[in-house]
Design an enzyme around this catalytic site. Structure first.
Site, short mmCIF file in Angstrom:
data_model
loop_
_atom_site.label_atom_id
_atom_site.label_comp_id
_atom_site.label_asym_id
_atom_site.label_seq_id
_atom_site.Cartn_x
_atom_site.Cartn_y
_atom_site.Cartn_z
N SER A 1 0.81 -1.22 0.00
CA SER A 1 0.00 0.00 0.00
C SER A 1 0.84 1.27 0.00
O SER A 1 1.56 1.53 -0.95
CB SER A 1 -0.96 -0.04 1.19
N ASP B 1 -2.60 6.35 -3.49
CA ASP B 1 -1.43 5.74 -2.86
C ASP B 1 -0.91 4.62 -3.75
O ASP B 1 -1.39 4.41 -4.87
CB ASP B 1 -1.75 5.25 -1.46
N ASP C 1 -1.16 1.46 -4.02
CA ASP C 1 -2.01 0.42 -4.60
C ASP C 1 -3.39 0.93 -4.98
O ASP C 1 -4.26 0.14 -5.37
CB ASP C 1 -2.12 -0.78 -3.65
#
Length: 444
Positions: free
Chosen positions: A99, A238, A240
């Site tokens: 992430s 972000d 992902d």
């Protein structure tokens, strides 16, 4: 207590257990045992960090060794895997991503056949098989792996399809920051194909620069670019793609609470809102007050979009999210999706005829400070007597006009300290006091 899974899958530093090739091989095998079904497959996607190639291969080997088939989609946003898992009628989807963390970290997230985060029971079943001896099926039963070449195009069309037919983004100048992550090849196309004038940044991933100088956790470049380009809005995703942070035309950063406020009030004004909104323990008290004044129900869940989703299902509501930018629009999708949430805000701007800052007029947040304290091993702050006393002292000082929260991060070795109050002076004083108490309470 689960041994490997945190609040958002399994995550850690590459090369340090459990984020190793050996573990990923066994994890793939364990997932294959849990999810293998006749004529079904398991999807694997990843973000742009260099270690993704290594872990993709290891997971693939483990899954086929268990007798399950694999479909590889390459670099794709986390919410895209949720969507593709549903549309391909797969038994599960796996995302290789850490992430918003730096490239030195990586992790694994699982999605169910319905496109939601898997339950605690499923994670416990996977952990059960992780502790069993790995046995390869007979050679004629070994699974097969194939690559899906049109995954990006499918997801782009899906995102565009969530925007009303007949409306376009023509006339809007949008800066889109992809954090050199998984949305680099899809997000700019979504907004530009809907008619926007798009300035794209963070779209040159090299495996090492994900989240490094841009994206939802580092919006400074986006702020600068919005002002330089005189753009109407900036969209930061972000690594992902499941988080969204916005920058308004004046360069002011707007977080997930702002996004929830805009979407909920727009839905209410257009007669499309029902139920309430789910936030988390980190949601600003000002958001709760604003919804109360508007007659919109509000409920707090534990931190993590999976818990937001669970609370939404429990209440039968459709909108929830976190200040960090995980926004769940359950009437559209099954998990947090930065692109889709951004489109909902843009829809509010177009139908309301107002800029983002104008849509937020009247929304007043309480001063809030958050501090992360790194620890060697996670512990539960509220179970430490000295910290229980410190929390009580802080709450007495706030006198009901604020909140204190101490919690262990579910994704990093951090203790998060949050203080919220009516004035900055009190908040600053208490964040310093509580941070020192946490430092003193760290097990030696």
């Amino acid at each position: 207590m689960r041994k490997y899974f945190g609040t958002d899958g399994i995550r850690g530093r590459v090369g340090t257990s459990p984020i190793t090739p050996e573990f990923m091989l066994k994890l793939g095998w364990a997932a294959g045992q849990v999810f293998k079904e006749k004529d079904k497959k398991i999807l694997i996607g990843k973000d742009t960090r260099v270690s993704g190639y290594m872990f993709e291969s290891a997971l693939e080997a483990g899954i086929v060794a268990a007798g399950a088939d694999v479909r590889l989609v390459g670099p794709m946003p986390t919410p895209a895997i949720a969507y593709l898992t549903r549309t391909f009628r797969a038994s599960a989807g796996i995302v290789i991503s850490a992430s918003h963390n730096p490239y030195t970290d990586n992790g694994i997230k699982f999605f169910s056949a319905e496109g939601g985060k898997v339950s605690d029971d499923i994670e416990e079943r996977i952990e059960y098989y992780l502790d069993q001896p790995m046995e390869v099926v007979e050679s004629n039963l070994i699974g097969r792996a194939k690559r899906i070449d049109d995954a990006a195009g499918r997801y782009i069309e899906y995102c565009k399809g969530t925007f009303p037919i007949g409306l376009q983004l023509t006339g809007l100048k949008i800066v889109v920051d992809c954090a050199d992550g998984a949305t680099y090849h899809v997000a700019p196309r979504v907004f530009s194909e809907l008619g926007a004038d798009v300035v794209a940044i963070g779209i040159e991933p090299d495996g090492l620069n994900i989240n490094e100088t841009s994206g939802a956790t580092k919006p400074e470049l986006l702020q600068k670019t919005v002002l330089e380009e005189q753009a109407d809005i900036g969209v930061a995703l972000d690594g992902d793609g499941d988080r969204l942070i916005l920058v308004d035309r004046h360069g002011v950063v707007r977080d997930g609470d702002d996004v929830l406020y805009v979407i909920a009030h727009h839905l209410m004004k257009t007669g499309r809102f029902s139920g309430g909104v789910v936030g988390t323990l980190m949601s600003n008290f000002g958001l709760e007050l604003a919804f109360s004044e508007s007659g919109i129900g509000f409920s707090r869940a534990a931190v993590g979009d999976r818990y937001v989703n669970e609370r939404l299902v429990q209440h039968g509501w459709s909108l929830g999210g976190e200040p960090s930018g995980h926004i769940v629009c359950r009437s559209i999708t099954t998990t947090g999706d930065g692109i889709i949430a951004a489109l909902q805000v843009l829809l509010a701007m177009i139908e309301g005829g107002k800029a983002l800052d104008e849509l937020l007029t009247g929304f007043v947040k309480f001063p809030q400070k958050l501090r992360n304290i790194r620890v060697e091993e996670r512990f539960v702050p509220t179970e430490v007597p000295a910290l229980q006393k410190a929390i009580a002292i802080a709450n007495e000082r706030l006198n009901g006009l604020g909140r204190v929260l101490l919690r262990a991060s579910g994704t990093e070795p951090l203790i998060r300290v949050m203080v919220e109050g009516r004035d900055d002076e009190t908040v600053d004083e208490l964040i310093e006091y509580l941070s020192k108490e946490v430092q003193a309470a760290i097990p030696k």
